[in-house]
Design an enzyme around this catalytic site. Structure first.
Site, PDB file in Angstrom:
ATOM      1  N   ASP A  81      45.000  35.363  38.210  1.00  0.00           N
ATOM      2  CA  ASP A  81      45.145  35.890  39.546  1.00  0.00           C
ATOM      3  C   ASP A  81      45.883  37.615  38.895  1.00  0.00           C
ATOM      4  O   ASP A  81      46.439  38.778  39.287  1.00  0.00           O
ATOM      5  CB  ASP A  81      46.040  35.458  39.964  1.00  0.00           C
ATOM      6  CG  ASP A  81      47.666  34.796  40.117  1.00  0.00           C
ATOM      7  OD1 ASP A  81      47.726  34.897  39.137  1.00  0.00           O
ATOM      8  OD2 ASP A  81      47.666  34.267  41.058  1.00  0.00           O
ATOM      9  N   SER A  82      46.219  36.820  37.616  1.00  0.00           N
ATOM     10  CA  SER A  82      47.024  38.526  36.744  1.00  0.00           C
ATOM     11  C   SER A  82      46.524  39.659  36.886  1.00  0.00           C
ATOM     12  O   SER A  82      46.592  40.773  35.885  1.00  0.00           O
ATOM     13  CB  SER A  82      47.712  37.996  35.130  1.00  0.00           C
ATOM     14  OG  SER A  82      46.466  37.010  34.405  1.00  0.00           O
ATOM     15  N   ASP A 120      42.020  30.970  38.647  1.00  0.00           N
ATOM     16  CA  ASP A 120      43.660  31.462  39.669  1.00  0.00           C
ATOM     17  C   ASP A 120      43.016  30.714  41.183  1.00  0.00           C
ATOM     18  O   ASP A 120      42.301  32.088  41.465  1.00  0.00           O
ATOM     19  CB  ASP A 120      44.030  31.885  39.428  1.00  0.00           C
ATOM     20  CG  ASP A 120      45.677  31.828  38.839  1.00  0.00           C
ATOM     21  OD1 ASP A 120      46.052  31.049  38.858  1.00  0.00           O
ATOM     22  OD2 ASP A 120      45.813  32.379  38.240  1.00  0.00           O
ATOM     23  N   LYS A 150      43.324  27.082  39.134  1.00  0.00           N
ATOM     24  CA  LYS A 150      44.749  26.398  38.591  1.00  0.00           C
ATOM     25  C   LYS A 150      45.462  26.540  40.267  1.00  0.00           C
ATOM     26  O   LYS A 150      44.775  28.100  40.721  1.00  0.00           O
ATOM     27  CB  LYS A 150      45.007  27.285  37.587  1.00  0.00           C
ATOM     28  CG  LYS A 150      46.316  27.056  37.028  1.00  0.00           C
ATOM     29  CD  LYS A 150      47.115  27.749  36.122  1.00  0.00           C
ATOM     30  CE  LYS A 150      47.609  29.748  35.678  1.00  0.00           C
ATOM     31  NZ  LYS A 150      47.599  30.619  36.933  1.00  0.00           N
ATOM     32  N   GLU A 152      48.915  27.131  42.055  1.00  0.00           N
ATOM     33  CA  GLU A 152      50.489  27.356  41.714  1.00  0.00           C
ATOM     34  C   GLU A 152      51.313  26.693  42.983  1.00  0.00           C
ATOM     35  O   GLU A 152      50.782  26.019  44.014  1.00  0.00           O
ATOM     36  CB  GLU A 152      51.179  28.860  41.976  1.00  0.00           C
ATOM     37  CG  GLU A 152      50.479  29.362  40.982  1.00  0.00           C
ATOM     38  CD  GLU A 152      51.238  31.315  40.559  1.00  0.00           C
ATOM     39  OE1 GLU A 152      52.263  31.339  41.950  1.00  0.00           O
ATOM     40  OE2 GLU A 152      50.685  31.684  40.712  1.00  0.00           O
ATOM     41  N   GLU A 218      55.178  27.862  33.434  1.00  0.00           N
ATOM     42  CA  GLU A 218      55.916  28.757  33.500  1.00  0.00           C
ATOM     43  C   GLU A 218      56.809  29.887  32.849  1.00  0.00           C
ATOM     44  O   GLU A 218      57.472  29.207  34.812  1.00  0.00           O
ATOM     45  CB  GLU A 218      55.395  30.075  33.942  1.00  0.00           C
ATOM     46  CG  GLU A 218      55.304  31.627  33.923  1.00  0.00           C
ATOM     47  CD  GLU A 218      54.556  32.459  34.669  1.00  0.00           C
ATOM     48  OE1 GLU A 218      53.563  32.054  34.927  1.00  0.00           O
ATOM     49  OE2 GLU A 218      54.236  33.809  34.129  1.00  0.00           O
TER      50      GLU A 218
HETATM   51  O1  KIV Z   1      47.886  34.850  36.254  1.00  0.00           O
HETATM   52  C1  KIV Z   1      47.727  34.057  34.502  1.00  0.00           C
HETATM   53  O2  KIV Z   1      47.508  35.278  33.573  1.00  0.00           O
HETATM   54  C2  KIV Z   1      48.717  32.995  34.841  1.00  0.00           C
HETATM   55  C3  KIV Z   1      49.158  32.703  33.453  1.00  0.00           C
HETATM   56  C4  KIV Z   1      50.407  33.389  33.340  1.00  0.00           C
HETATM   57  C5  KIV Z   1      49.709  31.896  32.943  1.00  0.00           C
HETATM   58  O3  KIV Z   1      48.987  31.873  35.780  1.00  0.00           O
END
Ligand code: KIV
Length: 300
Positions: A81-82, A120, A150, A152, A218
């Site tokens: 989600d980055s 994510d 993924k 969080e 992280e």
């Molecule tokens: O969204 C992302 O890029 C991440 C990484 C920083 C692990 O979660």
């Protein structure tokens, strides 16, 4: 020797799908990749940990980077989600939507042939209930064609991880600094120092007991991350978590030097893509303005 041809590699060959439309058969049809081409699976990551080997993960948000990193042997691609910050230009990861994540996921899965592709669950797509998490994950897998999600959060989300894994969704847990909770955590801060180390271990154990196939940490002190890696049976992946984790991940624009500005301490730049692209764009502009491009060889 490529990881797929190395008999000692935990990422070993896989038989072709026993039915016509499997991924291996499809890749043979479009790219000359042998029908037996291995795909990285979650069990290969587990085998890597058990064999004392490491693996690499990079973010990817489009087909070309996915293809390039896949061909370079990167075992796991993360549709992070980055993308919110690194592609859409937002200040944080919070604004990105599930629909946007699906578009990026579809592009990455179109480019990757071998890597395990993980996407994510974006902020707002899983917190309400396990049912909401399942619905969002099913969309990422059905429409984005990713292989895992993924998510969080700590032990509080163990019931959600259990529901997801029971529904057939492999889950990578993300603990430590969780960017979606930036405003709760008071900004970008290292997590799991001192007494909080035990909480992090407890979170990881609860998430793994619930079914997580991997735990990403992280911005965690190296000794805490090492304790988590030792406490769980599954591989851990670190970003700013020292060198004891089974895997490492970086955001590709950081790794390749596309992004400018102050880098986090954990970033290592392996190229200067911004300079390379800027030089190419400058030269192209100059050649257009001077009439050098297009030349006869570019003209019908
Ligand atoms: O969204 C992302 O890029 C991440 C990484 C920083 C692990 O979660």
């Amino acid at each position: 020797m490529s990881p797929t041809s190395n008999p000692d590699s935990p990422v070993s060959a896989e038989i072709a799908a026993p039915y016509g439309s499997g991924a291996a058969a499809r890749s043979a049809a479009i790219g000359g990749v042998p029908a037996t081409a291995a795909k990285v699976r979650t069990h290969h990551l587990l085998a890597a940990k058990q064999a004392g080997q490491k693996f690499a993960m990079l973010t990817a948000y489009d087909q070309y980077t996915a293809q390039i990193f896949d061909e370079a042997g990167i075992e796991v691609l993360l549709v992070g989600d980055s993308a919110s910050n690194n592609v859409l230009g937002n200040e944080t990861s919070l604004p990105i939507t599930l629909d946007e994540m699906i578009i990026f996921s579809r592009a990455v899965t179109a480019g990757a042939k071998r890597a395990l592709v993980v996407a994510d669950l974006p902020f707002g797509s899983y917190e309400q209930s396990p049912e909401q998490a399942i619905a969002s994950s099913v969309r990422l897998m059905k429409e984005g064609l990713v292989h895992a999600v993924k998510m969080e959060g700590g032990a509080y989300y163990a019931p959600t991880v259990r529901a997801l894994t029971q529904a057939g969704v492999p889950v990578m847990a993300h603990i430590g600094f969780t960017p979606q909770s930036e405003h709760m955590l008071g900004g970008y801060r290292v997590q799991g120092r001192g007494e909080m180390a035990q909480t992090m271990i407890d979170d990881a154990v609860a998430l793994v007991e619930a079914g997580a196939f991997c735990v990403l940490m992280e911005m965690v002190p190296a000794d805490t991350a090492a304790a988590v890696e030792a406490a769980v049976s599954v591989p851990t992946i670190g970003i700013g978590a020292g060198n004891s984790t089974t895997g490492q991940v970086l955001v590709w624009q950081d790794m390749a030097g596309l992004r400018t500005g102050k880098m986090a301490k954990f970033v290592k730049q392996y190229a200067q893509m911004r300079t390379i692209l800027a030089d190419a764009a400058r030269e192209y502009g100059e050649e257009v303005r001077s009439g050098v491009f297009p030349g006869p060889e570019h003209t019908f």
